[in-house]
Design a protein around this motif. Structure first.
Motif, PDB file in Angstrom:
ATOM      1  N   HIS A  21       7.801  33.315  -3.509  1.00  0.00           N
ATOM      2  CA  HIS A  21       7.460  33.584  -4.913  1.00  0.00           C
ATOM      3  C   HIS A  21       6.792  32.354  -5.541  1.00  0.00           C
ATOM      4  N   GLU A  42       2.969  32.109  -6.825  1.00  0.00           N
ATOM      5  CA  GLU A  42       2.672  31.719  -8.213  1.00  0.00           C
ATOM      6  C   GLU A  42       1.619  30.610  -8.252  1.00  0.00           C
ATOM      7  N   ARG A  69       0.639  30.830 -16.514  1.00  0.00           N
ATOM      8  CA  ARG A  69       1.871  30.756 -15.721  1.00  0.00           C
ATOM      9  C   ARG A  69       2.663  32.045 -15.792  1.00  0.00           C
ATOM     10  N   CYS A 128       1.062  34.819 -13.836  1.00  0.00           N
ATOM     11  CA  CYS A 128       1.231  34.631 -12.393  1.00  0.00           C
ATOM     12  C   CYS A 128       2.673  34.882 -11.966  1.00  0.00           C
ATOM     13  N   LYS A 129       3.615  34.530 -12.832  1.00  0.00           N
ATOM     14  CA  LYS A 129       5.028  34.810 -12.542  1.00  0.00           C
ATOM     15  C   LYS A 129       5.240  36.309 -12.381  1.00  0.00           C
ATOM     16  N   ALA A 149       3.263  37.508  -8.991  1.00  0.00           N
ATOM     17  CA  ALA A 149       3.602  36.976  -7.664  1.00  0.00           C
ATOM     18  C   ALA A 149       4.621  37.852  -6.946  1.00  0.00           C
ATOM     19  N   CYS A 197       5.260  25.023  -7.862  1.00  0.00           N
ATOM     20  CA  CYS A 197       4.760  26.199  -8.566  1.00  0.00           C
ATOM     21  C   CYS A 197       4.289  25.754  -9.949  1.00  0.00           C
TER      22      CYS A 197
END
Lengths: 202, 202
Positions: B41, B45, B146, B149-150, B153, B181
Motif C-alpha cells: 500500500h 501510494e 496524498r 493516492c491513499k 492505492a 510513502c
C-alpha cells in the motif's frame, strides 16, 4: 522492540507456506504468525541429523557400499580417535576397519554421503572429534552424526526448486528441535506480524 | 547491529527481483544488497503520488467524468476549506463547483479514484486539510494529492499476481523518493546480506 531475534517462538513450527528462495541461501516462508526466513543449509542439517539418529536407534541406517574398498590415510591423532570409535562410525552407516599405521580401510559409507569423498568425510569427523569445541553433553555419536549431516546437507548458494523447498520445510516441521542446526546455529529468523507492522508504522 | 532499520540504504533502488507476497500485505524482493520487504500500500501510494504530481505539472491529469453530477454534502468546515481550494482540486483532476450551503457538485474525479465513492474521497481530503498534522512545508496540492493516492492505492490484504507485483516494483524503482510513502511512512525494510549472515551466525 525491533530486534529480529526477539520474536522467535519456541517449540514446534506451524504449517508454513513457501514463498520463495533468497540469494540461493535462504528460504522465505509464511505462517499464521508472520514471516520465517530459513537458512537452507542449517535447516537441512537439522532434518538429516534427526533422521540419521532415528535410523541409528532403529538400527536401519542406509548404507552405500563402495565399489572398491578405499584406504584413507589420516593424521596420527585423527586415526587414533577414529579407530577408538569404530563401533560408533560403523553404527552410523560406515564400514571401516584398521589397515595398518594411520590408514583406515573404508568399505561403505552412510548413504547420506555417498556422493562425497570418503577421505574428506573422515578428515572432517576427525577434526570435529579433535577440536573439542562441541556442545556440552554431546555424545561421540552426535559429533559424528553432525559431521555426516554437515557434509550431506544442501549448501548455501545452491538453487532449490519449489518442490525441493516444500519438502525441506515439511521435513523441518516434523523435527523435534526445528529451531537450531545440530551445531547450535539458528535454522530460522522469525519476523512476527506485529514486528513487521511496527516497522512499517502500521 | 541486528536492527532492521539500520541497514536502510539511501537513494535510488537497485533492480529488484520479486520473490513473492507475504500476508497479502508485503512484497518480498531481492537485490544485490540483500532482501527488501515492501509494504504494497505504501509503495503504491508513492508511485501514484509521483505520477499524479507529474501529470499535474504537465497539466495532463487523467479525468473520469461522472455519468451524473453528484452533490456531496460536507461539514461546514470541510465545505469551506474545499471551496477555498477548488482550483487545487480541479487542477488534480476533479471538476467540482459550489452547490449552495455545505454542498459541492462533483462532475468529474481523477481517473485514479474513479471506482471510489466521490463523497468518501472528498470527506477524506477535507479531514486531511482540517487535521493540520501534515508534514511541514507540505503544500495544499500535496495534501490533496496524498489523499487521492491513499484512496487509489492497493490495500493491505489484497492478493497481487506476480505481474502486478513486478509492475509495482518497476514503478517504485523509477520514483525519485522510493523509500517513503507520501505521508512519510517507510515503503520498505531492507535486510542486508551482512545482517542476514550475522543473524544466522554465518
Amino acid at each position: 522492540d525491533s530486534r529480529l531475534s526477539a520474536a522467535q517462538p519456541p517449540g514446534q513450527l506451524p504449517p508454513l507456506r513457501v514463498v520463495g528462495q533468497l540469494g540461493a541461501t535462504y528460504i522465505i516462508a509464511e505462517g499464521p504468525e508472520g514471516m520465517y526466513l530459513l537458512d537452507q543449509h542449517a535447516a537441512h542439517e537439522r532434518v538429516l541429523f534427526e533422521q540419521l539418529i532415528a535410523e541409528r536407534q532403529a538400527a536401519q541406517v542406509a548404507v552405500q557400499a563402495l565399489l572398491e574398498p578405499r584406504p584413507v590415510e589420516l593424521s596420527v591423532e585423527a586415526a587414533r580417535l577414529l579407530t577408538e570409535y569404530l563401533d560408533v562410525l560403523n553404527g552410523l552407516g560406515f564400514q571401516i576397519e584398521p589397515f595398518g599405521g594411520n590408514t583406515l580401510l573404508v568399505r561403505a559409507v552412510p548413504a547420506l554421503v555417498r556422493s562425497a569423498d570418503p577421505a574428506l568425510v573422515l578428515e572432517d569427523i576427525g577434526a570435529a572429534l579433535l577440536s573439542g569445541d562441541q556442545p556440552l553433553g554431546s555424545t561421540i555419536e552426535a559429533v559424528v552424526a553432525r559431521q555426516v549431516c554437515k557434509q550431506a546437507a544442501v549448501k548455501a548458494g545452491q538453487l532449490l526448486s519449489q518442490p525441493e523447498m516444500e519438502e525441506l520445510v515439511r521435513a523441518l516441521e516434523r523435527c523435534a528441535n526445528p529451531h537450531t542446526c545440530p551445531h547450535g546455529r539458528p535454522t530460522m529468523i522469525h519476523l512476527s506480524v506485529e514486528l513487521l507492522a511496527h516497522q512499517f508504522g502500521r
